[in-house]
Scaffold this motif. Structure first.
Motif, PDB file in Angstrom:
ATOM      1  N   LEU A   1     -95.097 -51.061  -2.272  1.00  0.00           N
ATOM      2  CA  LEU A   1     -94.845 -49.668  -2.159  1.00  0.00           C
ATOM      3  C   LEU A   1     -93.537 -49.416  -1.129  1.00  0.00           C
ATOM      4  O   LEU A   1     -93.535 -49.852  -0.136  1.00  0.00           O
ATOM      5  CB  LEU A   1     -95.967 -48.936  -1.638  1.00  0.00           C
ATOM      6  CG  LEU A   1     -95.849 -47.305  -1.246  1.00  0.00           C
ATOM      7  CD1 LEU A   1     -95.684 -46.621  -2.639  1.00  0.00           C
ATOM      8  CD2 LEU A   1     -97.040 -46.860  -0.599  1.00  0.00           C
ATOM      9  N   GLN A   2     -92.709 -48.531  -1.542  1.00  0.00           N
ATOM     10  CA  GLN A   2     -91.487 -48.301  -0.661  1.00  0.00           C
ATOM     11  C   GLN A   2     -91.519 -47.009  -0.348  1.00  0.00           C
ATOM     12  O   GLN A   2     -91.620 -45.974  -1.052  1.00  0.00           O
ATOM     13  CB  GLN A   2     -90.168 -48.548  -1.330  1.00  0.00           C
ATOM     14  CG  GLN A   2     -90.096 -50.325  -1.765  1.00  0.00           C
ATOM     15  CD  GLN A   2     -88.891 -50.447  -2.569  1.00  0.00           C
ATOM     16  OE1 GLN A   2     -87.858 -50.666  -1.663  1.00  0.00           O
ATOM     17  NE2 GLN A   2     -88.805 -50.904  -3.843  1.00  0.00           N
ATOM     18  N   VAL A   3     -91.146 -46.663   0.889  1.00  0.00           N
ATOM     19  CA  VAL A   3     -90.861 -45.367   1.619  1.00  0.00           C
ATOM     20  C   VAL A   3     -89.463 -45.271   2.037  1.00  0.00           C
ATOM     21  O   VAL A   3     -89.108 -46.168   2.860  1.00  0.00           O
ATOM     22  CB  VAL A   3     -91.880 -45.037   2.661  1.00  0.00           C
ATOM     23  CG1 VAL A   3     -91.759 -43.781   3.412  1.00  0.00           C
ATOM     24  CG2 VAL A   3     -93.401 -45.136   2.128  1.00  0.00           C
ATOM     25  N   PHE A   4     -88.694 -44.309   1.611  1.00  0.00           N
ATOM     26  CA  PHE A   4     -87.503 -43.904   2.251  1.00  0.00           C
ATOM     27  C   PHE A   4     -87.463 -42.758   3.134  1.00  0.00           C
ATOM     28  O   PHE A   4     -88.156 -41.913   3.113  1.00  0.00           O
ATOM     29  CB  PHE A   4     -86.574 -43.545   0.909  1.00  0.00           C
ATOM     30  CG  PHE A   4     -85.119 -43.177   1.319  1.00  0.00           C
ATOM     31  CD1 PHE A   4     -84.267 -44.337   1.558  1.00  0.00           C
ATOM     32  CD2 PHE A   4     -84.749 -41.916   1.466  1.00  0.00           C
ATOM     33  CE1 PHE A   4     -83.098 -43.841   1.885  1.00  0.00           C
ATOM     34  CE2 PHE A   4     -83.456 -41.650   1.814  1.00  0.00           C
ATOM     35  CZ  PHE A   4     -82.408 -42.606   1.895  1.00  0.00           C
ATOM     36  N   THR A   5     -86.700 -43.430   4.491  1.00  0.00           N
ATOM     37  CA  THR A   5     -86.366 -42.128   5.437  1.00  0.00           C
ATOM     38  C   THR A   5     -84.827 -42.214   5.680  1.00  0.00           C
ATOM     39  O   THR A   5     -84.028 -43.123   5.634  1.00  0.00           O
ATOM     40  CB  THR A   5     -87.130 -42.757   6.586  1.00  0.00           C
ATOM     41  OG1 THR A   5     -86.789 -41.778   7.658  1.00  0.00           O
ATOM     42  CG2 THR A   5     -86.884 -44.177   7.083  1.00  0.00           C
ATOM     43  N   ALA A   6     -84.494 -40.909   6.159  1.00  0.00           N
ATOM     44  CA  ALA A   6     -83.059 -40.769   6.539  1.00  0.00           C
ATOM     45  C   ALA A   6     -82.964 -41.237   7.786  1.00  0.00           C
ATOM     46  O   ALA A   6     -81.733 -41.287   8.360  1.00  0.00           O
ATOM     47  CB  ALA A   6     -82.645 -39.270   6.383  1.00  0.00           C
ATOM     48  N   LEU A   7     -83.999 -41.527   8.495  1.00  0.00           N
ATOM     49  CA  LEU A   7     -83.873 -41.801   9.992  1.00  0.00           C
ATOM     50  C   LEU A   7     -83.279 -43.203  10.213  1.00  0.00           C
ATOM     51  O   LEU A   7     -83.336 -44.123   9.450  1.00  0.00           O
ATOM     52  CB  LEU A   7     -85.199 -41.869  10.686  1.00  0.00           C
ATOM     53  CG  LEU A   7     -86.072 -40.781  10.736  1.00  0.00           C
ATOM     54  CD1 LEU A   7     -87.333 -40.776  11.135  1.00  0.00           C
ATOM     55  CD2 LEU A   7     -85.302 -39.586  11.542  1.00  0.00           C
TER      56      LEU A   7
ATOM     57  N   THR B   1     -90.058 -44.689  -6.137  1.00  0.00           N
ATOM     58  CA  THR B   1     -90.163 -45.920  -7.351  1.00  0.00           C
ATOM     59  C   THR B   1     -89.245 -46.980  -7.074  1.00  0.00           C
ATOM     60  O   THR B   1     -88.370 -47.031  -6.561  1.00  0.00           O
ATOM     61  CB  THR B   1     -90.213 -45.416  -8.624  1.00  0.00           C
ATOM     62  OG1 THR B   1     -89.043 -44.818  -8.781  1.00  0.00           O
ATOM     63  CG2 THR B   1     -91.048 -44.047  -8.791  1.00  0.00           C
ATOM     64  N   GLU B   2     -89.661 -48.158  -7.457  1.00  0.00           N
ATOM     65  CA  GLU B   2     -88.977 -49.280  -7.729  1.00  0.00           C
ATOM     66  C   GLU B   2     -87.544 -48.827  -8.154  1.00  0.00           C
ATOM     67  O   GLU B   2     -86.449 -49.318  -7.750  1.00  0.00           O
ATOM     68  CB  GLU B   2     -89.720 -50.370  -8.538  1.00  0.00           C
ATOM     69  CG  GLU B   2     -90.831 -51.108  -7.696  1.00  0.00           C
ATOM     70  CD  GLU B   2     -90.524 -51.719  -6.630  1.00  0.00           C
ATOM     71  OE1 GLU B   2     -89.275 -52.494  -6.601  1.00  0.00           O
ATOM     72  OE2 GLU B   2     -91.248 -52.200  -5.801  1.00  0.00           O
ATOM     73  N   ALA B   3     -87.641 -48.137  -9.463  1.00  0.00           N
ATOM     74  CA  ALA B   3     -86.203 -47.869  -9.990  1.00  0.00           C
ATOM     75  C   ALA B   3     -85.342 -47.107  -9.219  1.00  0.00           C
ATOM     76  O   ALA B   3     -84.283 -47.138  -9.200  1.00  0.00           O
ATOM     77  CB  ALA B   3     -86.655 -47.253 -11.311  1.00  0.00           C
ATOM     78  N   GLU B   4     -85.960 -45.905  -8.533  1.00  0.00           N
ATOM     79  CA  GLU B   4     -85.305 -45.140  -7.666  1.00  0.00           C
ATOM     80  C   GLU B   4     -84.637 -45.699  -6.514  1.00  0.00           C
ATOM     81  O   GLU B   4     -83.481 -45.695  -6.166  1.00  0.00           O
ATOM     82  CB  GLU B   4     -85.951 -43.898  -7.233  1.00  0.00           C
ATOM     83  CG  GLU B   4     -85.389 -42.934  -6.355  1.00  0.00           C
ATOM     84  CD  GLU B   4     -86.303 -41.722  -5.931  1.00  0.00           C
ATOM     85  OE1 GLU B   4     -85.777 -40.892  -5.108  1.00  0.00           O
ATOM     86  OE2 GLU B   4     -87.509 -41.740  -6.379  1.00  0.00           O
TER      87      GLU B   4
END
Length: 325
Positions: A244-250, A312-315
């Protein structure tokens, strides 16, 4: 035109080559855009021609791959080619193999890139270089590259020499052409020859049940690897990891203390935490574990703590590609 002589050779290889030769000699070229065309018809200047699809027999799949209760746990890849080391060619095969291993629950432990040098591929020195060292250490080893007809395609020959014997097929051509083609047909005597697709005459050659020899052409490598799955004792579904991947702008420095503490907390559960910054974009936090429910639970916690969102993995891959441009 290619004609193949019947000489010392694996029976299935001989059958495929004979069929391929007959197919080439007997099949007229036809326009790709039309299968029906009278003799009086003149094809347009931009017409392309193609042969009908090949239809070779696939090797029988063993019925009991896991009789001993063992499956592949670790893997390694040996990428062979001067063109990789001098920057002429981008190595895509190791990346594809890494994804293949992850998706099937195999731990890829090592990737090496070596030159088209026989001493590098199979050294007889006490240090046991490259392929022999990998086979002794890992459950599943692939080589990519070095099985074509030119002077620097030496993988088959090197591994055949390593085993002391080889078998070959030879075409009825000039001596120089015959020598070139022999480079693609020097199989170690104890090798398994596995035909994995009906439209590919090139086999996967496997040694000691572990070392699988692949061509370096990415499209061919990928198709042959995917079609090799039925011949591999892969881990069961329940043992394959979930990511699972979580994106943050920090910035990464801001979230580092939290991630360090989180990794300490979940390490006993076999869950791995990673952070991967994308230049001027943000950070991807990766959570990998076998318990999908637990990983999702931790993902919610991570989203809250780093002010991020699951992707998602693709994103994630698309954003990483943009970050590299």
């Amino acid at each position: 035109m290619i004609f193949f002589a019947q000489c010392a050779m694996h029976p299935r290889t001989l059958a495929r080559l004979t069929s391929l030769s007959t197919h080439i000699r007997r099949t007229p070229l036809r326009p790709a855009h039309s299968r029906r065309m009278s003799c009086a018809t003149v094809p347009p200047d931009n017409a392309t021609f193609q042969l009908p699809p090949l239809n070779f027999a696939i090797s029988p799949v063993p019925k009991h791959l896991s009789d001993k209760g063992r499956h592949i746990k670790t893997a390694a890849a040996l990428i062979i080619g001067d063109e990789i080391l001098n920057g002429k060619t981008l190595d895509r095969n190791s990346n594809y193999f890494a994804r293949f291993c992850f998706e099937h629950g195999i731990q890829l432990k090592r990737v090496e890139v070596i030159a088209d040098d026989e001493a590098e591929i199979c050294s007889a020195s006490p240090s046991i270089e490259a392929s022999r060292r990998m086979v002794e250490t890992y459950d599943f080893v692939v080589t990519s590259g070095g099985i074509g007809p030119t002077h620097d395609d030496i993988t088959y020959a090197s591994l055949a020499k390593e085993s002391g014997k080889y078998r070959a097929w030879i075409s009825k051509q000039s001596e120089e052409q015959r020598t070139a083609r022999k480079r693609m047909a020097l199989f170690p005597d104890a090798a398994e020859v596995i035909f994995v697709a009906s439209d590919i005459w090139v086999p996967v050659v496997r040694l000691q049940g572990k070392l699988c020899i692949f061509p370096g052409i990415p499209s061919l490598f990928q198709k042959m690897l995917d079609n090799l799955k039925p011949f591999l004792p892969l881990p069961p579904e329940e043992e394959r990891p979930f990511r699972l991947q979580v994106f943050t702008a920090l910035p990464e420095s801001s979230i580092a203390p939290f991630l360090t503490d989180l990794q300490k907390r979940v390490q006993p559960e076999g869950i791995r935490i990673g952070s991967y910054p994308v230049l001027q974009k943000g950070v991807y936090v990766s959570l990998i574990g076998a318990d999908r429910g637990r990983v999702h639970q931790l993902g919610v916690e991570v989203e809250k703590e780093v002010d991020g969102r699951a992707v998602t993995e693709a994103e994630a891959e698309a954003k990483r590609q943009l970050g590299c441009q």
